[in-house]
Scaffold this active site. Structure first.
Site, PDB file in Angstrom:
ATOM      1  N   SER A 172      45.324  51.116 -10.773  1.00  9.51           N
ATOM      2  CA  SER A 172      45.762  50.928 -12.103  1.00  9.51           C
ATOM      3  C   SER A 172      46.299  52.039 -12.503  1.00  9.51           C
ATOM      4  CB  SER A 172      44.716  50.320 -12.999  1.00  9.51           C
ATOM      5  OG  SER A 172      43.899  51.244 -13.648  1.00  9.51           O
ATOM      6  N   LYS A 210      42.420  55.320 -18.738  1.00  9.41           N
ATOM      7  CA  LYS A 210      43.840  54.742 -18.895  1.00  9.41           C
ATOM      8  C   LYS A 210      44.668  55.962 -19.583  1.00  9.41           C
ATOM      9  CE  LYS A 210      43.074  50.723 -17.683  1.00  9.41           C
ATOM     10  NZ  LYS A 210      43.680  49.992 -16.328  1.00  9.41           N
TER      11      LYS A 210
END
Length: 311
Positions: free
Chosen positions: A62, A134
């Site tokens: 991701s 993230k």
């Protein structure tokens, strides 16, 4: 008259056996010499892990191409708040947390951060106690909007790092809602999202039947009970027409924009959940190759990534 004395052991043997069962003085000193450094090392490791840095492994793609599966990274905790554990060890039983050290690091747009997962879109509390990594897109109070996969913060285009992967070949048009997208009841999708304001401590929102779904999960995550009864909104049993947020939040996204479950899908991250800022890669190899195939595993070491600073 002679007395007969019977020994269970030959004379002296019982005494010798007793002496042999007790550790010699030298052994006691030797045990003490290695036990003390061991305790010091354990305490030092706990302090370093709690206050300075911690190691993490990247399990998924991701964050490609900034981080790859099989990258091992160091996360700096310097300047981030330090709290006592949230759960009793080896349980899911919550206990009151005490802030040992306050946050002094100022979060910045573009920081790559590790945080405790806040839960899925409809979860008040995460079913799994896991950490995510993230990129920080929106700070408390920012207005986040995505137009045809291009991110805008407060009306200005967000400066993407060169390592970000975005596939512009297919764009989900505005007005075609994705039911898996946060918040509940919005007409957003992964490519056309917002505008939405990142909540901050003290931010006041008006509540009505139309927008209750959008904010209900966030209010419940702050520890309140929300109900709709007889056309009235009740918070902790009291009728309410507005709500004031009690925490600061951030909006985060993965660098692999088309293959990342992030704030677009499960919502804002409390600043309190942030563990630290990703610093550098200390090891990297192909995570798909099993350890049983050690020669190939060693061949897969990505020497060019080791020591790379995370930007």
């Amino acid at each position: 008259m002679k007395l007969k004395v019977r020994y269970k052991f030959p004379p002296g043997e019982e005494y010798q056996e007793k002496i042999a069962s007790e550790p010699a003085e030298e052994d006691k000193v030797e045990a003490k010499n290695w036990f003390k450094p061991l305790i010091i090392a354990i305490i030092a490791a706990i302090i370093v892990k709690s206050f300075i840095f911690e190691a993490f492994r990247i399990p998924s793609g991701s964050m490609e191409d900034t981080l790859l599966p099989g990258d091992f990274i160091i996360v700096s905790k310097l300047g981030f708040p330090v709290k006592t554990p949230k759960y009793l060890p080896f349980t899911r039983i919550e206990i009151p947390q005490i802030e040992v050290l306050p946050q002094i690091y100022s979060l910045k747009h573009g920081d790559v951060v590790v945080f405790k997962f806040p839960g899925e879109k409809n979860e008040v509390q995460a079913s799994e106690n896991v950490n995510y990594i993230k990129r920080l897109i929106g700070l408390p109070g920012d207005v986040v909007q995505i137009i045809d996969k291009v991110i805008y913060i407060n009306g200005s285009r967000f400066l993407e790092p060169p390592s970000v992967k975005v596939n512009y070949e297919f764009i989900t048009p505005r007005g075609l809602p994705n039911p898996y997208i946060f918040p509940e009841g919005s007409d957003f999708n992964e490519d056309n999202y917002g505008p939405i304001t990142v909540p901050f401590k003290g931010m006041k929102i008006e509540l009505n039947k139309e927008n209750l779904k959008q904010w209900q999960i966030m209010i419940e995550r702050e520890g309140h009970k929300v109900e709709l009864a007889d056309e009235k909104i009740l918070i902790d049993g009291v009728e309410a027409s507005d709500y004031v947020f009690e925490k600061n939040y951030v909006f985060v996204m993965g660098d692999n924009r088309n293959n990342s479950l992030d704030s677009r899908y499960w919502g804002f991250v409390p600043v309190d959940n942030i563990i630290g800022k990703a610093s550098f890669i200390y090891w990297s190899w192909n995570s798909d190759i099993p350890f049983l195939n050690l020669p190939e595993k060693i061949k897969s070491i990505r020497w060019n990534r080791i020591g790379r600073k995370i930007k």
